[in-house]
Design a protein around this motif. Structure first.
Motif, mmCIF file in Angstrom:
data_model
loop_
_atom_site.group_PDB
_atom_site.id
_atom_site.type_symbol
_atom_site.label_atom_id
_atom_site.label_comp_id
_atom_site.label_asym_id
_atom_site.label_seq_id
_atom_site.Cartn_x
_atom_site.Cartn_y
_atom_site.Cartn_z
ATOM 1 N N GLN A 263 0.826 -1.204 0.000
ATOM 2 C CA GLN A 263 0.000 0.000 0.000
ATOM 3 C C GLN A 263 0.866 1.262 0.000
ATOM 4 O O GLN A 263 0.611 2.207 -0.756
ATOM 5 C CB GLN A 263 -0.920 -0.006 1.211
ATOM 6 C CG GLN A 263 -2.003 -1.096 1.176
ATOM 7 C CD GLN A 263 -2.840 -1.105 2.444
ATOM 8 O OE1 GLN A 263 -3.441 -0.087 2.792
ATOM 9 N NE2 GLN A 263 -2.894 -2.246 3.127
ATOM 10 N N ARG A 264 1.908 1.259 0.859
ATOM 11 C CA ARG A 264 2.783 2.439 0.936
ATOM 12 C C ARG A 264 3.542 2.652 -0.377
ATOM 13 O O ARG A 264 3.643 3.772 -0.875
ATOM 14 C CB ARG A 264 3.774 2.282 2.094
ATOM 15 C CG ARG A 264 3.156 2.449 3.464
ATOM 16 C CD ARG A 264 4.245 2.604 4.530
ATOM 17 N NE ARG A 264 5.124 1.451 4.573
ATOM 18 C CZ ARG A 264 4.921 0.381 5.336
ATOM 19 N NH1 ARG A 264 3.850 0.335 6.121
ATOM 20 N NH2 ARG A 264 5.775 -0.623 5.343
ATOM 21 N N ALA A 265 4.079 1.566 -0.923
ATOM 22 C CA ALA A 265 4.906 1.696 -2.126
ATOM 23 C C ALA A 265 4.088 2.107 -3.340
ATOM 24 O O ALA A 265 4.534 2.925 -4.148
ATOM 25 C CB ALA A 265 5.628 0.373 -2.406
ATOM 26 N N LEU A 266 2.881 1.556 -3.477
ATOM 27 C CA LEU A 266 2.062 1.806 -4.668
ATOM 28 C C LEU A 266 1.107 2.981 -4.489
ATOM 29 O O LEU A 266 0.438 3.379 -5.448
ATOM 30 C CB LEU A 266 1.276 0.538 -5.017
ATOM 31 C CG LEU A 266 2.151 -0.659 -5.439
ATOM 32 C CD1 LEU A 266 1.338 -1.950 -5.437
ATOM 33 C CD2 LEU A 266 2.754 -0.419 -6.813
ATOM 34 N N GLN A 267 0.999 3.503 -3.254
ATOM 35 C CA GLN A 267 0.179 4.681 -2.946
ATOM 36 C C GLN A 267 -1.327 4.405 -3.081
ATOM 37 O O GLN A 267 -2.109 5.293 -3.415
ATOM 38 C CB GLN A 267 0.583 5.864 -3.840
ATOM 39 C CG GLN A 267 2.047 6.263 -3.678
ATOM 40 C CD GLN A 267 2.471 7.317 -4.681
ATOM 41 O OE1 GLN A 267 1.837 7.502 -5.721
ATOM 42 N NE2 GLN A 267 3.560 8.015 -4.381
ATOM 43 N N TYR A 268 -1.727 3.141 -2.842
ATOM 44 C CA TYR A 268 -3.145 2.778 -2.868
ATOM 45 C C TYR A 268 -3.577 2.349 -1.470
ATOM 46 O O TYR A 268 -2.827 1.678 -0.763
ATOM 47 C CB TYR A 268 -3.405 1.621 -3.840
ATOM 48 C CG TYR A 268 -3.385 2.004 -5.296
ATOM 49 C CD1 TYR A 268 -4.551 2.410 -5.952
ATOM 50 C CD2 TYR A 268 -2.195 1.967 -6.020
ATOM 51 C CE1 TYR A 268 -4.536 2.756 -7.296
ATOM 52 C CE2 TYR A 268 -2.167 2.310 -7.361
ATOM 53 C CZ TYR A 268 -3.343 2.708 -7.993
ATOM 54 O OH TYR A 268 -3.315 3.049 -9.328
ATOM 55 N N GLU A 269 -4.796 2.718 -1.092
ATOM 56 C CA GLU A 269 -5.374 2.267 0.163
ATOM 57 C C GLU A 269 -6.064 0.910 -0.050
ATOM 58 O O GLU A 269 -6.490 0.586 -1.166
ATOM 59 C CB GLU A 269 -6.396 3.280 0.690
ATOM 60 C CG GLU A 269 -5.803 4.625 1.071
ATOM 61 C CD GLU A 269 -4.913 4.538 2.303
ATOM 62 O OE1 GLU A 269 -5.126 3.614 3.119
ATOM 63 O OE2 GLU A 269 -4.013 5.384 2.439
ATOM 64 N N GLU A 270 -6.155 0.141 1.006
ATOM 65 C CA GLU A 270 -6.769 -1.177 0.957
ATOM 66 C C GLU A 270 -8.174 -1.109 0.346
ATOM 67 O O GLU A 270 -8.544 -1.920 -0.509
ATOM 68 C CB GLU A 270 -6.833 -1.729 2.393
ATOM 69 C CG GLU A 270 -6.965 -3.224 2.493
ATOM 70 C CD GLU A 270 -6.867 -3.693 3.931
ATOM 71 O OE1 GLU A 270 -6.257 -4.735 4.173
ATOM 72 O OE2 GLU A 270 -7.403 -2.985 4.824
ATOM 73 N N MET A 271 -8.971 -0.127 0.778
ATOM 74 C CA MET A 271 -10.347 -0.032 0.309
ATOM 75 C C MET A 271 -10.456 0.293 -1.179
ATOM 76 O O MET A 271 -11.491 0.059 -1.804
ATOM 77 C CB MET A 271 -11.090 1.037 1.129
ATOM 78 C CG MET A 271 -10.575 2.461 0.923
ATOM 79 S SD MET A 271 -11.443 3.662 1.953
ATOM 80 C CE MET A 271 -10.936 3.163 3.589
#
Length: 695
Positions: A348-356
Motif C-alpha cells: 500500500q505504501r509503495a504503490l500509494q493505494y489504500e486497501e479499500m
C-alpha cells in the motif's frame, strides 16, 4: 422400541457394507487420478526446461540450466523425479564436431553406449541437473538401448510427452526401477503438424528420470493403502509394471499416461471394515441405549472447545496480519479471476493505494506497465505454443504450469512514477487440489539496480583501462610500423624534388615516386585510423551485425609489427566471413589480448607460431586460438580467469586481460574457455550466429 432399533441397526449395517465398497472404489479411482496428476506435474517442468533451450536457440546452456534447476528446487517440489535434463539429436556425421565443442565446455565429457545404436543419429544426454546425483547419465546415448530409443521415437512421432516402459535407472547403483519421461523440442518451439516435418525439425527432448516407487506412493498411505498390480498394455502385449500381493476381487481401470496405456488392478489391503460392519448395528443399539448422558456431556465439552478454538483462530489471524505488515516485501493475493483479496501495508505504501481502493475491485495489472505486459504475452505465447492474452493470464500462466513464476517488472505508482520489482507468483490450492487463487510477492529492486549500475560503470572503466594497456604494449611496434613508411615517403619526396629540378627527367619517374608516396601515406592513415577506433571508449555502443573477417583483419593490422618483429608465423584457417551481433571494438580487444598473450608466451621458444581457426554450425561459431606453447599448468588454469592474476613479469601485465575478455564474450552470449586436453596452448571462443529474424 428395542425391535425397531435392532431392525434399523441391521439395515444400517447392510447399507454400510455397500457404502464401504463404494468408498473403496472411489478411493481406488482417487489413487489413480493422483498418479495421473503426479506424472502430469512433471510435464510442467519439462516445458520449463525446454523453454530455456528454445529461448536461447538451443545453444549449450549448462550454467543457465543449473540456475533454473536450483531455482525449481527439484527434490522438494517434484518428489520422485531424480532431476530434469536435455537430450540432443546429433547426426552421426556431426559427432566429432559436437564432441569437440562439448569437451571445450566440459573437459571430461564422454559419450557412452548401453548397446548398439541402429539409427543414423545419436540421442545424447547433454545436460541434467542436479548433476551431482546424475553424473553417470550425462553423455549417455539413449538410442543405444531399445526401451529408451523406442519411447523417444514415439515422442518425436506424436509430438507429445511420452513415458518409457519400466526400466532400471542408470544413475542409481542399487536396483530401483523407474521411467524416463520425454517431451520433444522442435526448431522455433512449435510442434509441426506433419510427421515428416517433425522428423526434420526435431532438436531433442527435455526429459526426467522418475522413480517408480514414488509415482505409486498413493497406494501405500493410510486409508488409501491398496494391494495393486499395474500392467503396460500399450503395445498389445502385457508388460508387468508393478505387482504386489495376490488379488482376490480387485477393481480395474485403464489409464492413459504419457502416451502409455496401463491396466491398473487393486483392492484394499485390509477388509476388516466389512467384517466389523456386521457388528455395527448392535454397537449402535448399545450406544443409543446407554450413551445419551455421555452424548450430552460430550456436546457440552465440544461447545467449550469450539469457543477456545475461535479465540485461538483470532490470535493466529492477528499474528499472520502482523507478519504480513511487518515485512518490506509487497504481498498481494487474488481470486482465480485476478480480483485482489489482500494487500499488505508495504505494498500500500509503495504503490500509494489504500486497501479499500483495491480489494474486491481491481486486479494487479493496474500496477504494471502495459507495454511490458504485451511483450510478456508475446513471449509466453511463443514458449507454450498457444495465444496468451495480455492481461492477468500473463502473470499466472507460467505459475500454473510450473508451480511458480518469477520475473522482473516495472511497477507504476498511483502518481505515475515507476520503480523496478522482482515479482514471484504462486498458485494456491485447497485440500481437494482445487485452484482457489494466487499470491504475489514483490521485492523493490531500486537499490539493487543502482548498485548494479555502479558495478557496470566500474566494469566499463576496467575494460577501457585494459584496452589502453594492450594498446600501450603494442605502441612500440606501431611506432616502428609508422616510422618505416615515413622514411620511404621522405626519400621518395626528395627523389621527386630532384627529378623536377632536372630538365632531363622523364615525367613517368616523378609519377612513380608520387604514387609510392600516396600508397605509403594511405598505409599510415589506415594504421592511425585503426588506433583511433581501438582507443575510442565504445563500451556503451550498441551491438550491430558485423563480419568476423573485418574484426580479425583490423586486429592483425594493429599487432602486425609485433608479430613480424618476433618472427612469428601466424595462420588463419576457415571462412571468417561470418556475421555475429557484437560490439566490434570489444571483440577486437579480446582477440588483441589473446594474440598478445600468445606472442609474450612463445617469444623465447624455438618454434613460434599462432593458429586462428574458425568453424560453425547452424547456431554457433567456434574459434580456436592455438600457439606453439606446451600448455598451462593445472594450478595456473584454476586462477587464469581471475582479475589481477598474471604470470607475466612486473610491469608487463595487469592481470585484467583474460578476466575482462571472458566477461566481454559472455556479455555477447558466448564463452571463453581454456582447452586443457590439447597438446599446445589453446583457447576456445564461441559466439551465437546472427540471424536476421533475431534482429
Amino acid at each position: 422400541m428395542t425391535s425397531l432399533i435392532g431392525w434399523g441397526c441391521y439395515s444400517l449395517s447392510q447399507f454400510n457394507v455397500e457404502e464401504i465398497k463404494n468408498n473403496n472404489r472411489l478411493q481406488f479411482s482417487k489413487n489413480n487420478a493422483g498418479i495421473q496428476r503426479k506424472v502430469n506435474s512433471y510435464i510442467f517442468v519439462l516445458q520449463g526446461t525446454g523453454g530455456i533451450y528454445l529461448t536461447n536457440q538451443f545453444a549449450n546452456l549448462n550454467r543457465e540450466f543449473r540456475k533454473y534447476a536450483q531455482f525449481r528446487n527439484f527434490f522438494n517440489n517434484f518428489s520422485g523425479a531424480l532431476g530434469f535434463g536435455f537430450i540432443r539429436v546429433v547426426k552421426k556425421e556431426d559427432l566429432n564436431i559436437y564432441l569437440k565443442r562439448m569437451k571445450s565446455l566440459i573437459p571430461n565429457f564422454e559419450i557412452r553406449l548401453i548397446g548398439q545404436n541402429p539409427l543414423d543419429s545419436h540421442f545424447i544426454i547433454e545436460a541434467i541437473e542436479p548433476i551431482e546425483t546424475n553424473i553417470s547419465a550425462r553423455g549417455l546415448d539413449i538410442a543405444s538401448e531399445e526401451s529408451r530409443r523406442s519411447a523417444a521415437s514415439m515422442s518425436l512421432a506424436s509430438g507429445l510427452p511420452t513415458l518409457t516402459n519400466r526400466l532400471q535407472l542408470i544413475q542409481l547403483e542399487h536396483e530401483a526401477p523407474g521411467f524416463l519421461f520425454f517431451m520433444p523440442l522442435y526448431k522455433d518451439g512449435i510442434t509441426p503438424k506433419l510427421l515428416k516435418d517433425r522428423k526434420i525439425q526435431i532438436i531433442g527432448w527435455s526429459y526426467a528420470p522418475i522413480l517408480l516407487s514414488e509415482v505409486f506412493s498413493n497406494y501405500e498411505l493410510g486409508n488409501s493403502a491398496f494391494n495393486h498390480e499395474i500392467i503396460d498394455i500399450t503395445l498389445g502385449r502385457d508388460q508387468l509394471v508393478v505387482a504386489k500381493e495376490k488379488l482376490v476381487n480387485p477393481f480395474e481401470e485403464i489409464l492413459t499416461i504419457g502416451e502409455r496405456k496401463w491396466l491398473i488392478r487393486g483392492e484394499p489391503k485390509s477388509q476388516r471394515e466389512l467384517h466389523l460392519v456386521v457388528y455395527f448395528g448392535w454397537a449402535i443399539f448399545f450406544i443409543l441405549s446407554s450413551g445419551f448422558i455421555f452424548f450430552m456431556f460430550t456436546l457440552k465439552n465440544a461447545l467449550t472447545e469450539q469457543d477456545v478454538s475461535r479465540q485461538q483462530l483470532k490470535q493466529i489471524e492477528r499474528w499472520n496480519s502482523a507478519l504480513l505488515d511487518s515485512t518490506s516485501l509487497f504481498i498481494i493475493s487474488t481470486e482465480v479471476n485476478g480480483t485482489i483479496t489482500t494487500i499488505n501495508d508495504s505494498a500500500q505504501r509503495a504503490l500509494q493505494y489504500e486497501e479499500m481502493e483495491v480489494i474486491g475491485k481491481i486486479n494487479p495489472g493496474i500496477f504494471h506497465l502495459a507495454s511490458e505486459v504485451v511483450l510478456k504475452a508475446e513471449e509466453l505465447s511463443k514458449i507454450y505454443g498457444r495465444p496468451i492474452s495480455p492481461g492477468f493470464d500473463v502473470f499466472v500462466t507460467k505459475a500454473l504450469i510450473e508451480g511458480i513464476d518469477s520475473n522482473e517488472w516495472t511497477y507504476v505508482k498511483k502518481d505515475g512514477t515507476q520503480f523496478p520489482v522482482k515479482l514471484t507468483v504462486t498458485p494456491i490450492f485447497d485440500e481437494l487440489n482445487n485452484l482457489v487463487g494466487f499470491v504475489g510477492i514483490g521485492e523493490d529492486l531500486t537499490d539493487q539496480k543502482l548498485l548494479a549500475k555502479i558495478v557496470e560503470d566500474q566494469k566499463i572503466q576496467f575494460i577501457h583501462t585494459a584496452k589502453m594497456t594492450s594498446l600501450g604494449e603494442m605502441a612500440g611496434g606501431v611506432a616502428h610500423e609508422i616510422n618505416t613508411p615515413l622514411t620511404v615517403i621522405l626519400n621518395k619526396a626528395k627523389n621527386a624534388k630532384r627529378s623536377i629540378l632536372n630538365p632531363e627527367t622523364k615525367i613517368e619517374e616523378v609519377i612513380h615516386d608520387l604514387e609510392k608516396i600516396e600508397a605509403t601515406s594511405l598505409k599510415i592513415a589506415k594504421i592511425i585510423n585503426g588506433l583511433k577506433r581501438f582507443s575510442r571508449n565504445a563500451d556503451r555502443d550498441q551491438k550491430h551485425p558485423t563480419s568476423l573477417l573485418n574484426i580479425i583483419e583490423d586486429t592483425l593490422e594493429l599487432c602486425h609489427e609485433k608479430i613480424k618483429f618476433g618472427q612469428i608465423k601466424i595462420e588463419i584457417i576457415g571462412n571468417w566471413d561470418i556475421i555475429i551481433a557484437c560490439k566490434a571494438l570489444q571483440i577486437s580487444q579480446v582477440f588483441l589480448n589473446l594474440i598478445g598473450n600468445s606472442i609474450d608466451a612463445i617469444e623465447n621458444l624455438e618454434a613460434k607460431w599462432i593458429e586462428l581457426k574458425i568453424e560453425n554450425n547452424d547456431h554457433q561459431v567456434f574459434i580456436t586460438l592455438k600457439d606453439s606453447g606446451k600448455g598451462i599448468d593445472f594450478d595456473v588454469v584454476q586462477k587464469l580467469m581471475q582479475p589481477f592474476f598474471t604470470t607475466k613479469e612486473v610491469g608487463k601485465g595487469t592481470g585484467l586481460g583474460l578476466s575482462i575478455s571472458k566477461g566481454i564474450i559472455e556479455d555477447h552470449g558466448g564463452t571463453l574457455t581454456y582447452v586443457s586436453h590439447e597438446s599446445h596452448t589453446t583457447f576456445l571462443l564461441t559466439f551465437p550466429i546472427y540471424k536476421s529474424e533475431m534482429a
